[in-house]
Design an enzyme around this catalytic site. Structure first.
Site, PDB file in Angstrom:
ATOM      1  N   GLU A 172      -3.953   0.180  -8.821  1.00  0.00           N
ATOM      2  CA  GLU A 172      -2.855   1.131  -9.070  1.00  0.00           C
ATOM      3  C   GLU A 172      -1.653   0.306  -9.545  1.00  0.00           C
ATOM      4  OE1 GLU A 172      -2.755   4.970  -6.196  1.00  0.00           O
ATOM      5  OE2 GLU A 172      -2.486   3.089  -5.127  1.00  0.00           O
ATOM      6  N   SER A 176       0.823  -1.207   0.000  1.00  0.00           N
ATOM      7  CA  SER A 176       0.000   0.000   0.000  1.00  0.00           C
ATOM      8  C   SER A 176       0.857   1.257   0.000  1.00  0.00           C
ATOM      9  CB  SER A 176      -0.852   0.053   1.262  1.00  0.00           C
ATOM     10  OG  SER A 176      -1.624  -1.089   1.395  1.00  0.00           O
ATOM     11  N   HIS A 209      -1.329  -2.660  -6.933  1.00  0.00           N
ATOM     12  CA  HIS A 209      -2.060  -2.337  -5.695  1.00  0.00           C
ATOM     13  C   HIS A 209      -3.561  -2.536  -5.925  1.00  0.00           C
ATOM     14  CE1 HIS A 209      -3.294   0.781  -2.465  1.00  0.00           C
ATOM     15  NE2 HIS A 209      -3.203  -0.421  -1.952  1.00  0.00           N
ATOM     16  N   ASN A 266      -3.461   5.815  -0.974  1.00  0.00           N
ATOM     17  CA  ASN A 266      -3.266   5.960   0.476  1.00  0.00           C
ATOM     18  C   ASN A 266      -2.683   7.300   0.884  1.00  0.00           C
ATOM     19  OD1 ASN A 266      -4.324   3.549   1.734  1.00  0.00           O
ATOM     20  ND2 ASN A 266      -2.912   2.517   0.346  1.00  0.00           N
TER      21      ASN A 266
HETATM   22  N1  LIG Z   1      -6.186  -4.554   3.946  1.00  0.00           N
HETATM   23  C1  LIG Z   1      -6.374  -3.701   2.930  1.00  0.00           C
HETATM   24  O1  LIG Z   1      -7.432  -3.049   2.814  1.00  0.00           O
HETATM   25  C2  LIG Z   1      -5.306  -3.546   1.876  1.00  0.00           C
HETATM   26  C3  LIG Z   1      -5.630  -2.913   0.659  1.00  0.00           C
HETATM   27  C4  LIG Z   1      -4.652  -2.826  -0.346  1.00  0.00           C
HETATM   28  C5  LIG Z   1      -3.377  -3.314  -0.108  1.00  0.00           C
HETATM   29  N2  LIG Z   1      -3.067  -3.896   1.100  1.00  0.00           N
HETATM   30  C6  LIG Z   1      -1.708  -4.414   1.277  1.00  0.00           C
HETATM   31  O2  LIG Z   1      -1.736  -5.825   1.049  1.00  0.00           O
HETATM   32  C7  LIG Z   1      -0.740  -6.459   1.874  1.00  0.00           C
HETATM   33  C8  LIG Z   1      -1.419  -7.518   2.714  1.00  0.00           C
HETATM   34  O3  LIG Z   1      -2.392  -6.897   3.528  1.00  0.00           O
HETATM   35  P1  LIG Z   1      -3.590  -7.733   4.183  1.00  0.00           P
HETATM   36  O4  LIG Z   1      -4.593  -6.750   4.655  1.00  0.00           O
HETATM   37  O5  LIG Z   1      -3.995  -8.837   3.286  1.00  0.00           O
HETATM   38  O6  LIG Z   1      -2.825  -8.349   5.466  1.00  0.00           O
HETATM   39  P2  LIG Z   1      -3.249  -9.606   6.354  1.00  0.00           P
HETATM   40  O7  LIG Z   1      -2.623  -9.386   7.679  1.00  0.00           O
HETATM   41  O8  LIG Z   1      -4.711  -9.861   6.264  1.00  0.00           O
HETATM   42  O9  LIG Z   1      -2.509 -10.846   5.589  1.00  0.00           O
HETATM   43  C9  LIG Z   1      -1.133 -11.009   5.509  1.00  0.00           C
HETATM   44  C10 LIG Z   1      -0.840 -12.508   5.405  1.00  0.00           C
HETATM   45  O10 LIG Z   1       0.554 -12.703   5.115  1.00  0.00           O
HETATM   46  C11 LIG Z   1       0.995 -13.833   5.841  1.00  0.00           C
HETATM   47  N3  LIG Z   1       2.450 -13.777   5.960  1.00  0.00           N
HETATM   48  C12 LIG Z   1       3.214 -13.117   6.866  1.00  0.00           C
HETATM   49  N4  LIG Z   1       4.528 -13.296   6.592  1.00  0.00           N
HETATM   50  C13 LIG Z   1       4.581 -14.081   5.484  1.00  0.00           C
HETATM   51  C14 LIG Z   1       5.658 -14.645   4.740  1.00  0.00           C
HETATM   52  N5  LIG Z   1       6.912 -14.396   5.049  1.00  0.00           N
HETATM   53  N6  LIG Z   1       5.350 -15.425   3.671  1.00  0.00           N
HETATM   54  C15 LIG Z   1       4.055 -15.694   3.353  1.00  0.00           C
HETATM   55  N7  LIG Z   1       3.000 -15.191   4.038  1.00  0.00           N
HETATM   56  C16 LIG Z   1       3.255 -14.392   5.078  1.00  0.00           C
HETATM   57  C17 LIG Z   1       0.241 -13.751   7.166  1.00  0.00           C
HETATM   58  O11 LIG Z   1       0.206 -15.007   7.826  1.00  0.00           O
HETATM   59  C18 LIG Z   1      -1.139 -13.276   6.688  1.00  0.00           C
HETATM   60  O12 LIG Z   1      -1.994 -14.370   6.393  1.00  0.00           O
HETATM   61  C19 LIG Z   1      -0.062  -5.343   2.679  1.00  0.00           C
HETATM   62  O13 LIG Z   1       1.095  -4.939   1.993  1.00  0.00           O
HETATM   63  C20 LIG Z   1      -1.114  -4.243   2.674  1.00  0.00           C
HETATM   64  O14 LIG Z   1      -0.563  -2.969   2.834  1.00  0.00           O
HETATM   65  C21 LIG Z   1      -4.004  -4.039   2.090  1.00  0.00           C
END
Ligand SMILES: NC(=O)c1ccc[n+]([C@@H]2O[C@H](COP(=O)([O-])OP(=O)(O)OC[C@H]3O[C@@H](n4cnc5c(N)ncnc54)[C@H](O)[C@@H]3O)[C@@H](O)[C@H]2O)c1
Length: 288
Positions: A156, A123, A144, A194
């Protein structure tokens, strides 16, 4: 390898909120998906969420109910990102922590054929920094996706300093294949989405701390007054308060600008484990 034709395969690293949504939309577009998480339970949860989402889409007539099982069958759990089978594209959706993402990219770079494009769903973290962990920075790009991935039409596409035009065009074509719209963005912290969204959420939290209005009323001002589909505090809960804090920290540190300083209440809630919907409690309660 191309994104179309026989043997279409992608890898998704991280099976949380975003990784499960990304796996779902690729599987729905006929890709075989290798899905990796360090936590097996997260994979099981992800498959459950995808099944529920597909059933909901089928019940609304958006997809044919006969498609639910074949889409699920195209998603396979894989133990480590080194075990992802050769794919046209691997998308990382692990936590918003720079060194975690760099380590994943180092491993993917070693494991994947040289032509595989590596994308991050970050993000806010620099694509250029993540790409520097690999020997293929020209084939690294930010993709993104927005949350919830199956419903949101925007992606994005962020060019790192070395991202090639070919990589950009490939990612743009992939986004088109998923029925979504790409917007080209340069590699500045928070990109566009963001950089604009997080200061609004942070300001809503500060207004709550100062007692300007209740959480419900702050959100009501933005939904009824500005026609936003969700208020900023409900949206923060939906995104995940840990993710919001991580993004604000990246913005604050990268721009050295106090306007991005995370509100102390946000930090306190993350420390307490109140992460929003995913933990059952945030600015609002989801336990029931
Ligand atoms: N939540 C949102 O609304 C949103 C929107 C757009 C982008 N993002 C981005 O997407 C990414 C993930 O966010 P999310 O909300 O899905 O997080 P989340 O916490 O729901 O999921 C992250 C997952 O990654 C796993 N993980 C941790 N370390 C790991 C590794 N080394 N190898 C493999 N898996 C691993 C965790 O166990 C978890 O299941 C982040 O970079 C976030 O900024 C989030």
């Amino acid at each position: 390898m191309t994104g179309t034709g026989q043997g279409k395969r992608v890898g998704v690293v991280g099976a949380g909120t975003m990784g499960s949504g990304i796996a779902q939309v690729f599987a729905a577009a006929n890709y075989r998906v290798d899905l990796v998480d360090i936590d097996d339970e997260r994979i099981d949860d992800a498959i459950g969420r995808i099944r529920a989402s597909l059933r909901k889409l089928a019940s609304r007539g958006v997809i044919d109910p006969a498609q639910v099982d074949p889409v699920l069958d195209r998603i396979e759990a894989v133990e480590d990102c080194r075990n992802i089978r050769p794919a046209t594209l691997v998308i990382e959706a692990a936590p918003e922590i720079s060194n975690v993402k760099q380590e994943i990219f180092r491993r993917l770079d070693e494991a994947m054929p040289p032509e595989t494009i590596l994308a991050t769903n970050t993000s806010s973290i620099s694509i250029t920094d993540i790409a520097a962990a690999t020997d293929r920075p020209d084939r690294v790009i930010g993709m993104h996706f927005m949350n919830p991935v199956p419903a949101m039409r925007l992606v994005e596409l962020i060019r790192g300093a070395a991202t090639s035009d070919g990589t950009y065009r490939f990612a743009e074509a992939m986004v088109g294949e998923l029925g979504k719209t790409a917007v080209e963005v340069q590699d500045y912290p928070g990109f566009v989405a963001n950089r604009i969204l997080m200061p609004m959420i942070n300001e809503a939290i500060c207004a709550l701390v100062e007692g300007v209005a209740s959480a419900e009323d702050i959100d009501r001002v933005m939904t009824l007054g500005m026609n936003h589909p969700m208020g900023p505090l409900a949206l923060a809960d939906f995104i995940g308060l840990d993710i919001c804090l991580a993004i604000l920290e990246v913005l604050y540190e990268s721009y050295s600008d106090p306007k991005y300083r995370p509100c102390a209440l946000l930090r306190k809630m993350v420390d307490a484990g109140y992460l929003g919907r995913k933990s059952g409690k945030g600015f609002f309660n989801y336990e029931s």
